[in-house]
Write an enzyme that holds these catalytic residues in place. Sequence first.
Site, PDB file in Angstrom:
ATOM      1  N   THR A 248       0.484  -0.902   0.000  1.00 27.30           N
ATOM      2  CA  THR A 248       0.000   0.000   0.000  1.00 27.30           C
ATOM      3  C   THR A 248       0.642   1.195   0.000  1.00 27.30           C
ATOM      4  OG1 THR A 248      -1.780  -1.018  -0.002  1.00 27.30           O
ATOM      5  CG2 THR A 248      -1.366   0.825  -0.003  1.00 27.30           C
TER       6      THR A 248
ATOM      7  N   THR B 292       0.923  -2.408  -3.746  1.00 32.96           N
ATOM      8  CA  THR B 292       1.013  -3.016  -2.426  1.00 32.96           C
ATOM      9  C   THR B 292       1.726  -4.346  -2.454  1.00 32.96           C
ATOM     10  OG1 THR B 292      -0.319  -3.629  -0.491  1.00 32.96           O
ATOM     11  CG2 THR B 292      -1.202  -4.254  -2.613  1.00 32.96           C
TER      12      THR B 292
ATOM     13  N   GLU C 118      -0.168 -11.266  -0.356  1.00 31.35           N
ATOM     14  CA  GLU C 118      -1.479 -10.878  -0.878  1.00 31.35           C
ATOM     15  C   GLU C 118      -2.508 -12.004  -0.791  1.00 31.35           C
ATOM     16  OE1 GLU C 118      -2.219  -7.403  -1.267  1.00 31.35           O
ATOM     17  OE2 GLU C 118      -0.447  -7.573  -2.518  1.00 31.35           O
TER      18      GLU C 118
ATOM     19  N   GLY D 250      -5.758  -1.065   3.465  1.00 33.84           N
ATOM     20  CA  GLY D 250      -6.685  -2.204   3.432  1.00 33.84           C
ATOM     21  C   GLY D 250      -8.104  -1.719   3.179  1.00 33.84           C
TER      22      GLY D 250
HETATM   23  O1  DON Z   1      -5.400  -4.887  -1.912  1.00 35.01           O
HETATM   24  C1  DON Z   1      -5.781  -4.643  -0.766  1.00 35.01           C
HETATM   25  O2  DON Z   1      -6.904  -4.298  -0.502  1.00 35.01           O
HETATM   26  C2  DON Z   1      -4.784  -4.769   0.385  1.00 35.01           C
HETATM   27  N1  DON Z   1      -3.831  -5.798   0.085  1.00 35.01           N
HETATM   28  C3  DON Z   1      -4.142  -3.432   0.629  1.00 35.01           C
HETATM   29  C4  DON Z   1      -3.169  -3.489   1.786  1.00 35.01           C
HETATM   30  C5  DON Z   1      -2.910  -2.183   2.366  1.00 35.01           C
HETATM   31  O3  DON Z   1      -3.450  -1.176   1.991  1.00 35.01           O
HETATM   32  C6  DON Z   1      -1.960  -2.185   3.498  1.00 35.01           C
HETATM   33  N2  DON Z   1      -1.821  -0.838   3.982  1.00 35.01           N
HETATM   34  N3  DON Z   1      -1.989  -0.362   4.993  1.00 35.01           N
END
Ligand code: DON
Length: 533
Positions: free
Chosen positions: A343, A361, A382, A436
Site C-alpha cells: 500500500t 502493495t 497478498e 486495506g
Molecule cells: O489490496 C488490498 O486491498 C490490500 N492488500 C491493501 C493493503 C494495504 O493497503 C496495506 N496498507 N496499509
Amino acid sequence: MTQHAVAMPDSFSADAALAVLNEGGNAVDAAIAAQFVLAVTYPEAGNIGGGGFMLIHKDGQQHFLDYREMAPGRAHRDMYLDENGDVIPYASLFGTLAAGIPGTVEGMWQAHQRHGTLPWARLVQPAVMLAAEGFVVPEKLAGRISRYIERIEARDIDVNFAEFFADAKAGETFVQTELAVTLMRIRDKGADGFYRGTTASIISEFMADNGGLINEDDLAAYTAQWRQPITAQWRDYTVVTSPPTSSGGIAILQWLGMYDRVEQRLGVEMKHNSVDYMHVLAEVGKRVFADRGEYLGDPDFVDVPTGDLLNDDYLDQRAAPIQLGKLSLTESVKPGLKESEDTTHFSIVDSMGNAVSNTTTINLSFGSGVVVEGAGFILNDEMDDFSAKEGVPNFFGAIGGKANAIAPYKRMLSSMSPTIVLQEGRVKMVTGSPGGTTILTSVYQSILNALVFNMPVEAVVNTPRFHHQLLPEHLIRHHPGIDASTLNALVDMGYNLRESEFGDLHVILKTEQGLTAASEARGRGKAVVEVTE
Ligand code: DON
C-alpha cells in the site's frame, strides 16, 4: 501558465517523478520511474514483489491497468485450512506460502508499452542507482523497520526480513546490492528480466527450497489486464475509478450515492464530522461491506454485477432504511441484490493535463516478511486478501464467500482504489491511499472533503476520518481529533469507538488558482506543484 504536480509517499519517488516530468516525460513515464524507486526506498509497500492498480487519464481517455498478483497454479481453495477445516493462523500472512505471483514489473512494462514516451531503461535507472549506491534512510522508515523486526521476533515468526533490513539505520546510507542487480536485469531486458531467465529461476528455486508454490511456469503465465474503469456521474463531476478486481470503485460510488440520497431525503446538509454525518456514513458502510463480501471477486472468474450494484433504483432502495439516530442491526444488513450471484499510493498530473492515480502493495507492511535470496526483493502476502474460509474475516476484517475463494491464477479481491475525478472532461482531483479496507473510506471521504465541503488540499488529506465496515459490529474506527462531544453522542447511540491511524492520502486538486497537492502529514510523503511555463 502550465503546471505539473506530484503527491508521493516519499521524497525519493517525488524527486524521481519530477525529474522525468522536467525532461519531457508524461505522467505515465513519471509513474513508472516512481514505482521502481519506491521498490527501493519504501520497502514496506513499494515493490517489485507485489502488485497494484494504475488509473490513467490521457489525451481525454481513461485506462485502467490491473497488475494485481495472481494465485500460483498450485494454489487451492482450502490451502490455509487445517485438518479440522479451521484457518491456520498467519499462514496467508507470513512466509513464502503467503505470496501471490508478483504483477508489478509486468504492469509497469504494459503501461510503458502503451503510454510511455521516454526509454524504459531511463525510467528504471533511478531505482538501480538508489539500490546500488544506497539512500539515506529516513527516520520514519527506520522506525517502521525496527518495530517490524521486534514484532516478528516477539511472535516467533520464521522469516528472513531482518537479515536484509536490520542494517537500515536512520540517517545512514543503506545499500541493496542484490536488489540493484535484479533491477538492472529489469532495466536491460524489460519484463523478461523478471518473469523469465535468471530472476525467474532464482525465485522458483528459492520457493522450492522454502516451502513456497510459485514456479517458473507461474511467472511465465502472469499477465496484467487492461480493464474498463468504472465511470459515473456524481453531482457536477465524473468519477473515474477502479473496477473489479478492486472493490474500490463500486464501494466509493455506493458510498457517495447513498450519502446523497439520505441527505436529499433529510433536506438539510449534514455538517462535516457531525454525529449525523458519521452515523449516516457508517450505516452506508454496513451496506457497502455486505455487498462487497458477497458479490465481489476477480471478474475473470466470477460475474460481478457491477451495473446492478450501482443502479439508481438499487441505491434508492438500499439507502431508504437508513434513519438518523438509529443503528441498523448488523445481522439484518444482508447483501442487497435479489438473485444471489455469485500500500502505497501516488498521484501525478503532467503539464499536458494527463493524470496517473496509482496504488501498489505487497499487502501488510513488508509483505510476507520474506526476501527472495539472491534477488533482494520482498515477497507480498497478498493471498490473505482471498477469503480463506467462507465467513472468516481476513486481516482487514473483511469477510467473503465463493466470489473471492482461492483458485489457481485467480486474483484476490482488493480495496485499492486509485480514482480520478473529472469536471467537464478535465482533471479536477486525483486521489488514493493505502490502508486495506479503510482505503475505500479514505478515498470517498477525500472526495467529500474536497468537493462537498470545499476544503483546501492540506485539509482534504489531514482532516480526521472515520471508518465502519459492518463487522466488527457497530465499531467506528476514527482518527484522533474528532470532537469529544460527537464521539460521546455516538457511544450513547450504541457505537463502539476505536481511535486508529489509518491511510496515507496523496491528493492533487485543481482549484481556480491552478493545481494544488498534498500528502498526509502522518506519512513521509512529498507533494510538489511546479510551474512549467
Ligand atoms: O489490496 C488490498 O486491498 C490490500 N492488500 C491493501 C493493503 C494495504 O493497503 C496495506 N496498507 N496499509
